[in-house]
Design an enzyme around this catalytic site. Structure first.
Site, PDB file in Angstrom:
ATOM      1  N   SER A 162       2.882 -10.193   1.435  1.00 35.30           N
ATOM      2  CA  SER A 162       1.564  -9.445   0.842  1.00 35.30           C
ATOM      3  C   SER A 162       1.715  -7.605   0.726  1.00 35.30           C
ATOM      4  O   SER A 162       1.076  -6.871   0.546  1.00 35.30           O
ATOM      5  CB  SER A 162       0.193  -9.036   1.735  1.00 35.30           C
ATOM      6  OG  SER A 162       0.524  -9.047   3.086  1.00 35.30           O
ATOM      7  N   LYS A 258      -2.845  -5.105   6.357  1.00 37.57           N
ATOM      8  CA  LYS A 258      -2.588  -4.268   5.383  1.00 37.57           C
ATOM      9  C   LYS A 258      -2.637  -2.548   5.557  1.00 37.57           C
ATOM     10  O   LYS A 258      -2.985  -2.319   6.311  1.00 37.57           O
ATOM     11  CB  LYS A 258      -3.936  -5.276   4.675  1.00 37.57           C
ATOM     12  CG  LYS A 258      -3.695  -6.830   5.325  1.00 37.57           C
ATOM     13  CD  LYS A 258      -3.114  -7.680   3.649  1.00 37.57           C
ATOM     14  CE  LYS A 258      -2.994  -9.090   3.500  1.00 37.57           C
ATOM     15  NZ  LYS A 258      -2.345  -9.774   3.610  1.00 37.57           N
TER      16      LYS A 258
END
Length: 553
Positions: A162, A258
């Site tokens: 990701s 993230k």
């Protein structure tokens, strides 16, 4: 203040238990029995009597470390009274205050005679002393590592793509827990180094039934100290997954990493797979590469292993199509890689995968009586909030809640704020007969109690991020990755790809900073070298000092 008040109550409870179960033992050691009830000082006296460093007493009430140190100190005390068998040690560790009480109130309990000389010890006794010394060394090595892990920095591995190509699958990072102020531990009684569970029961089991690595009943409220900074736009941040339903403890929820793309008060939006904040296109940093998903149709098979060696991370699904050729679903390609692949002679067509506008991955519609939502599309993923016709490529605009904001609460806005109100800010939320109640009072507005953030993966089409689970509360923030200490390609299997990368160590990524935004990151190999030199040098000089001291004696 609630944190420290609760902490003080726990300390007082433990001190009372300690005093009740050991006051006679303290009296026999020549001290006032009341000293057994005094926090820290009781363990200070035990260390003094057993000739151990007295400053260790400061470790007795630290979260997670404290229970280990208390067990060690209890063993020291029991050894003063001759309780040194395996059974004695086991009972002292697993039933400390109960077993120490039986010794304390026992009629035959007396201080052990310590006048015997080392020369008169049997071989078995000498072997036992060496074994205890070894166990003690291992215990304090574990304690030292636990202190670093809990209070300074925590290792973290990257198992998914990701954050490619900023953080690669197989990167192992150290996370600075003080980047945004230190979040004090909320479950002080826990097994060191384990995040949430002791073991995974597998796909057939219920994750909620997995044995926990912490005692959930012993809890402390959220508190953050020395907070001089907050997450800023473009920071790479480690946080606890907000909607983890398995763990009620915030600091025990699964850790995610993230990029913080929008902070409290910002407006976040995705347009055709492109990210906008406050109406402006995102700023792409030097170590970032924008990626998108593509579908490629070919006449013959592509050399995926060769392409992987050329381009690096390349998760792809390969399928034979009904035309005798092949279809490839690439999870994330940079603009340059996509351009190169398009020029290959086997390629017949290539198209970027973008969801149509106003087509929700899951769509929910409000009933006529405005009391509930009905699912209109059944798929495997849901977009936040559930009642918007958004998807991962066409998303928002969505304003990120900020502490002090007063937001309107109605049936339309409730899906956006229900987790904020009930789970993150711990209120009792009810939706009855079209009316909304917070803590028993009907209302149409709510004041936000903390800042929230939008955390999105750099590899946008392969990221389970805030577009799916919503806002990330400030209380879930762990810290910033500092540097990559190890990087191994192929160490994690990729379920989303037909091809698994071969295992190899990426030496060029090791000991490099992770959060600078620069294309050419600084290497900290010299810091690692200094730590190793100091560690082994210190150990060498300590051994040399002890040897000289023994020879002189």
């Amino acid at each position: 203040m609630n944190y420290f008040l609760t902490y003080t109550v726990y300390v007082l409870i433990l001190s009372v238990l300690m005093g009740i179960s050991t006051w006679k033992l303290f009296k026999k050691m020549g001290y006032n029995p009341l000293f057994a009830f005094i926090p820290f000082y009781n363990y200070f006296l035990i260390l003094k009597e057993t000739e151990h460093p007295k400053w260790w007493a400061a470790l007795a009430y630290l979260p997670i470390v404290g229970p280990i140190m208390m067990s060690v100190f209890h063993l020291y005390l029991m050894s003063k009274f001759g309780k040194t068998s395996f059974k004695d040690k086991l009972l002292t560790v697993i039933l400390p205050f109960i077993y120490m009480a039986t010794v304390n109130y026992g009629k035959d309990t007396e201080l052990e005679d310590e006048t015997e000389n080392e020369l008169f010890l049997t071989d078995e006794e000498k072997s036992g002393k060496k074994k205890d010394s070894f166990i003690g060394s291992v215990t304090f090595a574990v304690v030292f590592a636990t202190i670093i892990h809990v209070f300074v920095t925590q290792p973290f591995g990257i198992p998914t793509g990701s954050m490619e190509r900023t953080l690669l699958v197989g990167d192992f990072l150290f996370v600075n827990k003080w980047s945004y102020g230190y979040r004090l531990p909320m479950r002080p009684l826990a097994i060191p180094f384990l995040q949430g569970t002791i073991m995974d029961t597998g796909e057939k089991g219920n994750p909620k039934d997995d044995p926990k690595s912490y005692v959930d009943a012993v809890k402390l409220p959220y508190e953050r100290i020395l907070q001089f900074n907050k997450p800023q736009k473009n920071d790479v941040v480690v946080f606890n997954y907000p909607q983890d339903s398995v763990h009620t403890a915030i600091d025990r929820k699964d850790p995610y990493v993230k990029r913080c793309v929008a902070v409290a008060g910002d407006t976040f939006e995705m347009r055709a797979g492109r990210l906008f904040v406050n109406g402006k296109p995102e700023t792409v940093l030097g170590d970032q590469e924008v990626q998108h998903a593509y579908t490629v149709n070919t006449g013959t098979q592509l050399d995926i292993p060769g392409m992987y060696n050329t381009y690096g991370f390349l998760p792809v699904r390969e399928m034979q199509n009904d035309k005798g050729g092949f279809t490839y679903m690439f999870q994330g390609l940079t603009d340059k890689t996509a351009k190169d692949i398009k020029t290959l002679p086997q390629v017949i067509s290539m198209e970027e995968n973008i969801y149509p506008k106003d087509s929700a991955t899951i769509s929910y519609k409000l009933n006529a009586d405005k009391t509930a939502y009905t699912k209109s599309i059944d798929t495997t993923q849901s977009i936040f909030p559930i009642n918007k016709p958004w998807n991962q490529d066409w998303y928002g605009p969505l304003k990120i809640p900020k502490k002090g904001d007063v937001v309107t609460i109605n049936q339309e806005s409730l899906p956006m704020y229900q987790w904020v109100i009930s789970k993150y800010e711990h209120n009792r939320l009810e939706n009855k007969n079209g009316k909304i109640f917070i803590n028993g009072k009907e209302t149409n507005q709510y004041t936000i109690q903390q800042d929230y953030y939008m955390m999105i993966g750099d590899n946008r089409d392969a990221s389970l991020d805030a577009r799916f689970f919503g806002f990330v509360p400030e209380e879930n923030i762990v810290g910033k990755p500092i540097f990559t200490w190890m990087s191994v390609q192929g160490v994690f299997a990729d379920a989303s790809s037909s091809y698994q990368a071969p295992k190899k160590v990426r030496w060029e990524r090791m000991f490099k900073a992770t959060n600078t935004g620069e294309a050419n990151k600084t290497s900290y190999w010299w810091v690692a070298a200094m730590i190793l030199i100091l560690f082994f040098g210190w150990e060498y000089f300590v051994k040399l000092f002890r040897k000289n001291k023994t020879d002189n004696n």
